[in-house]
Design an enzyme around this catalytic site. Structure first.
Site, mmCIF file in Angstrom:
data_model
loop_
_atom_site.group_PDB
_atom_site.id
_atom_site.type_symbol
_atom_site.label_atom_id
_atom_site.label_comp_id
_atom_site.label_asym_id
_atom_site.label_seq_id
_atom_site.Cartn_x
_atom_site.Cartn_y
_atom_site.Cartn_z
ATOM 1 N N THR A 1 5.633 4.107 -0.568
ATOM 2 C CA THR A 1 6.409 4.996 0.299
ATOM 3 C C THR A 1 6.573 4.423 1.699
ATOM 4 O OG1 THR A 1 4.512 6.343 1.047
ATOM 5 C CG2 THR A 1 5.599 7.001 -1.003
ATOM 6 N N CYS B 1 10.221 9.832 -3.299
ATOM 7 C CA CYS B 1 9.932 8.765 -4.266
ATOM 8 C C CYS B 1 9.620 9.346 -5.637
ATOM 9 C CB CYS B 1 8.758 7.910 -3.786
ATOM 10 S SG CYS B 1 9.155 6.771 -2.447
ATOM 11 N N LEU C 1 9.671 7.723 4.137
ATOM 12 C CA LEU C 1 10.098 8.970 3.498
ATOM 13 C C LEU C 1 9.373 9.067 2.150
ATOM 14 C CD1 LEU C 1 11.879 11.457 3.680
ATOM 15 C CD2 LEU C 1 13.753 10.123 2.690
ATOM 16 N N HIS C 2 8.272 9.819 2.137
ATOM 17 C CA HIS C 2 7.300 9.745 1.056
ATOM 18 C C HIS C 2 7.729 10.462 -0.235
ATOM 19 C CE1 HIS C 2 4.383 8.243 4.016
ATOM 20 N NE2 HIS C 2 4.723 9.259 4.793
ATOM 21 N N ASP C 3 7.794 11.784 -0.179
ATOM 22 C CA ASP C 3 7.844 12.577 -1.407
ATOM 23 C C ASP C 3 9.087 12.385 -2.269
ATOM 24 O OD1 ASP C 3 5.331 13.673 -1.045
ATOM 25 O OD2 ASP C 3 6.072 15.332 0.154
#
Length: 313
Positions: free
Chosen positions: A195, A245, A241-243
């Site tokens: 991420t 993914c 921008l983590h989630d």
């Protein structure tokens, strides 16, 4: 056929983009429900935020169930310093006209997974794993009934983002995470290792705002607010921008690369609480229990997100 999924989430701007991308992809993703968890902000905010996202996209058919208000054994740690007091600071989102359903989120998870044929539901976990860990404690049979769990959490090569050793989602409730990783369920992990490669640069954020729809404008406003913290923290050209993914992995898994590993969760040490001990190089004989995603194509990732958000109202 569309993948049947349940989101377990603590929206959160990046959770919001993950959910919006799924809502924009009905041919590939059939959202059976959204279960909220306390994490980025307390449970009343995460539940309200899930409802606001459904209102924004005219998808009030998707049920929302509030889950656990605190971790299994610990006091709640939140992240308003990143996401703002509401968790979705930035855009001017509509107030929801719908309300959360009466059933507790953990019970909804158990009942829904049991009601569907084994191997058909994918659980997409974007926050602390309290609901999932509690559901598996109450109903251990559901682990084998899931198609898989795809989660954002942990870090190996990138270490932690809330402490030097731990990523936020796992740190908040390491006991729940330990239950999940020991459950025998098929698990794919999108950790900080990947991420952190998916950075929302100014041009990528502007591309959402230029779409001309209210969802694109909301995404641009969300990221314009939340990303400032990590840009200052890391000194990069954009914030990770983590989630989303997780949603991107369901839609286009070939964007990402990883390998099967053993993952254990540290629960005892005050110094490394919540550390995801990933045996990436196979130096132990511990059995492999997860696919650990280490890298991805950021251009393909943002192209996918932008194309999907463009489909929304």
């Amino acid at each position: 056929m569309a993948e049947k999924v349940i989101f377990d989430t603590d929206p959160g701007q990046d959770d919001a983009v993950a959910i919006l991308t799924a809502l924009a992809s009905p041919d590939e993703i059939d959202i059976l429900g959204i279960v909220t968890i306390a994490g980025n902000i307390p449970i009343h905010h995460t539940t309200r935020n899930a409802l606001r996202l459904l209102e924004l996209t005219d998808r009030t058919d998707v049920p929302v169930h509030a889950g656990c208000a605190r971790p299994l054994l610990r006091n709640l740690v939140t992240a308003e310093h990143v996401h703002g007091p509401t968790g979705l600071d930035g855009p001017d989102l509509p107030e929801p006209t719908l309300t959360a359903r009466d059933a507790h989120g953990v019970d909804f998870l158990i009942e829904t997974i049991r009601a569907h044929p084994s191997g058909t539901i994918r659980l997409l976990a974007l926050g602390p794993l309290t609901n999932v860990g509690l559901a598996m404690t109450k109903a251990p049979d559901i682990a084998a009934r899931l198609k898989d769990i795809v989660l954002m959490g942990g870090g190996c090569f990138e270490a932690g983002n809330i402490t030097p050793a731990a990523e936020f989602n796992i740190f908040v409730d390491p006991e729940a995470a330990a239950i999940v990783f020991a459950s025998g369920a098929a698990i794919t992990v999108l950790p900080l290792d990947v991420t952190h490669q998916m950075r929302s640069t100014r041009s990528r954020i502007a591309a959402f705002g230029d779409l001309g729809n209210r969802s694109g404008a909301a995404v641009a406003a969300m990221l314009g607010f939340s990303e400032r913290f990590d840009v200052e923290k890391y000194g990069w050209e954009g914030a990770p921008l983590h989630d989303p993914c997780v949603t991107a992995f369901v839609l286009q898994p070939d964007i990402f690369t990883g390998r099967s590993v053993n993952v254990a969760i540290e629960t005892a040490s005050p110094l490394t609480r919540g550390m995801t001990v990933c045996d990436y190089w196979g130096v132990t004989d511990r059995p492999k229990n997860a696919v650990w995603v280490r890298s991805g194509d950021s251009e393909a990732y943002f192209s996918l997100l932008t194309e999907r958000i463009a489909r929304l109202p």
